[in-house]
Design an enzyme around this catalytic site. Sequence first.
Site, PDB file in Angstrom:
ATOM      1  N   ASP A  96     -10.697   2.204  -3.078  1.00 31.43           N
ATOM      2  CA  ASP A  96     -11.243   2.182  -1.906  1.00 31.43           C
ATOM      3  C   ASP A  96     -12.731   2.528  -1.936  1.00 31.43           C
ATOM      4  O   ASP A  96     -13.316   2.061  -0.804  1.00 31.43           O
ATOM      5  CB  ASP A  96     -10.549   3.223  -0.703  1.00 31.43           C
ATOM      6  CG  ASP A  96      -9.325   2.921  -0.249  1.00 31.43           C
ATOM      7  OD1 ASP A  96      -8.933   1.610  -0.471  1.00 31.43           O
ATOM      8  OD2 ASP A  96      -8.582   3.687   0.327  1.00 31.43           O
ATOM      9  N   ASP A 109       0.778  -1.110  -0.013  1.00 28.65           N
ATOM     10  CA  ASP A 109      -0.114   0.015   0.022  1.00 28.65           C
ATOM     11  C   ASP A 109       1.025   1.400  -0.024  1.00 28.65           C
ATOM     12  O   ASP A 109       2.141   1.162   0.302  1.00 28.65           O
ATOM     13  CB  ASP A 109      -0.917  -0.001   1.289  1.00 28.65           C
ATOM     14  CG  ASP A 109      -2.183   0.706   1.179  1.00 28.65           C
ATOM     15  OD1 ASP A 109      -2.294   1.534   0.004  1.00 28.65           O
ATOM     16  OD2 ASP A 109      -3.181   0.528   1.633  1.00 28.65           O
TER      17      ASP A 109
HETATM   18  C1  GLA Z   1      -5.817   1.783   2.062  1.00 33.82           C
HETATM   19  C2  GLA Z   1      -6.177   0.746   1.233  1.00 33.82           C
HETATM   20  C3  GLA Z   1      -7.206   0.020   2.107  1.00 33.82           C
HETATM   21  C4  GLA Z   1      -6.759  -0.265   3.444  1.00 33.82           C
HETATM   22  C5  GLA Z   1      -6.421   0.756   3.985  1.00 33.82           C
HETATM   23  C6  GLA Z   1      -5.681   0.607   5.447  1.00 33.82           C
HETATM   24  O1  GLA Z   1      -6.564   2.942   2.026  1.00 33.82           O
HETATM   25  O2  GLA Z   1      -6.552   1.264   0.050  1.00 33.82           O
HETATM   26  O3  GLA Z   1      -7.841  -1.139   1.436  1.00 33.82           O
HETATM   27  O4  GLA Z   1      -5.718  -1.249   3.287  1.00 33.82           O
HETATM   28  O5  GLA Z   1      -5.149   1.719   3.608  1.00 33.82           O
HETATM   29  O6  GLA Z   1      -5.061   1.403   6.266  1.00 33.82           O
END
Ligand code: GLA
Length: 732
Positions: free
Chosen positions: A551, A481
């Site tokens: 997201d 990420d």
């Molecule tokens: C990002 C990712 C999510 C999740 C969060 C965790 O926003 O896209 O899927 O993993 O971080 O903090």
Amino acid sequence: MNQLINFDEKNKVFHLHNNQISYLLSIEDGNTLAHLYFGKAIREYHGGLRYPRLDRGFSGNLPGSLDRTFSKDSLPQEYSCAGEMDFRTPATIVRQKDGSNATFLTYESYKIVQGKPNLEGLPHSWVKNKEEAATLIITLKDKYGDLKFDLLYTIYRDRPVIVRSVKVRNTGKDTLNLEKVSSMQMDFVDRNFDMITLPGAHAHERHMQRTRVNQGIHVYSSIRGTSSHQMNPFVALVDKDTTEFAGDAYGFAFVYSGNHKFEIEKDPYSQTRVVIGINDYNFNWELQAKDSFQTPEVIMAYSDNGLNKMSQAFHSLIHDRIIRSKYKDQVRPILVNNWEATYFDFTEEKLKPIVDDAKDMGIEMFVLDDGWFGHRDDDNSSLGDWAVFKKKFPNGLDHFADYVHQQGLKFGLWFEPEMISVDSNLYKKHPDYLMHVPGRKPSPARNQYVLDLGREEVRNNIFEQMKKILDSGKIDYIKWDMNRHLSDVYEADLPANRQGEVYHRYVLGLYDLLEKIVDRYPDLLIEGCSGGGGRFDAGMAYYNPQIWASDDSDAIDRLSIQYGTSLVYPQSMMTSHVSVSPNEQNGRITPFKTRGIVAMCGDLGYELDLTKMNEKDRQSVKEQVKEYKKIRKVTQYGTFYRLKNAQTSNQCAWETVSRDKNEVVLSVVKVMASAQPDFTKPKLVGLDPNKPYEDQASHKVYGGDELMNLGIYDPIEHGDFKAYMYHFKAVK
Ligand code: GLA
């Protein structure tokens, strides 16, 4: 064997060609490298079409020449520079030792090599064998200086694409500064284009936008340090009447994950120039004597049959020749991820029942998301401390991984390797690792900061920490990420006059770290992520065969996101999860079935607490999982077609056809219901007209020609957001 590249000495014309496309360049007056043509294949160029000569006012001529009809200011060029008589957007700007930006690029020589050279340190398309592609390398030199530009053009035998990049070499004794060095330029004459781009935002990525190319300069770019949610590194130029299935489409995708810039300029003579490369914003690369600089590459795809064909060219190139992972052709595991299920509020004991349920439902992998490391109970701490949080896993991570494996599931783990929290051991020990400008307070985002990844020492630290976790051999997958963009851009190891290199060095550092992980753990399935789809680009595909698309997990919002994403990126690359309703991001209430059908368009997963579902939904998960296992080979790896766009209509429809045309999956989502609904009937495409196909649910048989010409009526049902999925198989 067929030559892919010819040089016609008489006409001084290079011809790159295969059965689908031709690309022509010529050497004109003053050894100027000009662009002649890119488009549908021609067998042979006889020297006919040549750029007309005309004396244009205020478009000057070659130094020393009295011919007023030849001007670099109007000639379609292959690679233009600043400081000469071309007032359009330059592909490169070089600061010479004398302080001027004068360059004058002239053709020097060429080389044709079989296959395709690798770009060291950068993601790139590759070849399986030397016969499948050839590369033309044209060297331009600065007529009055010691600088050379190698323009690389690769043509594949069986693809309607050309891949371009540029290598700059300083052959002199003095240091030069590259202030802009684009990967490609292309000039079109007599085209009245629309452009299609993919702008967006966090949780709103890649929404197709179509606008006219008007006179002036249009810029689509990112200065966020990543390719970004806000503007995907892609542009298509299409004719005004180009549709999904008809008309010319030229697509340009940048194989790079950092700052990018796409400049589209329509000049005074209605000619269109495209310049694509690393963004020149805060870019200044010191090129020392004998040094070279390699740009990332651009994939250019041409379609004479609309956007679907263009997308298919990208899908197949990215899947076949950019992605390297051993998983590239394997069906991707169905996963459950605990992020939207628990957020930070979990322990091993709380997660175990989710794992048990996942097993019961036929799900194949459990992914432990954010919050398993350091002392991370919320998003304010611990980034940079990649050691297990004992409070949540008192027996260690291996113990939990073993439990997951014992249930027959794979085990996946979340990392955010490029970041640092101030509340972390890493910061206590190495505050200088945090990217900041000395003497200034850096800006937080999500209360976190970016690591100075351009520094080897920083990368090594993170690599060693990850090694400790991954060497256990118990991790099957990681989610990589990246949850903020770069500000306060500065690298402690570089002198003041080289701070213009930091953005690019960051990306090179990231690629280096990813390469080390890929190299050491070839069995690891890596999913890319950046606050959802903030770094969904062809560069990342080289390391991450799949990427979390957004997201935003709402099925209806996802229609436009996934539609836009499919313009460039293959289905197997796009991960998509079923989450709760009302949706956590927008509060929308949608049927469970619809959420499943939309998520099944990519790599399916679940992002909810399986233990909290009612019996009906639990049953639905089991059915979806069973169904998905039957169709995923087709939906992940088949030929993808967009049929209807929910951004511009009340419906979304897409279809995937297996390569042998024996299986088809069609998905349709009706957005809003109506008391007097219009009857709609999608017509399928890409089938074998002579084969009968059986609908696997109703067992009705249709001819391929019937499905393609007559279509099938969508059912009429009460309620918004209804979805239908059909699975047809050719009857033997
Ligand atoms: C990002 C990712 C999510 C999740 C969060 C965790 O926003 O896209 O899927 O993993 O971080 O903090």
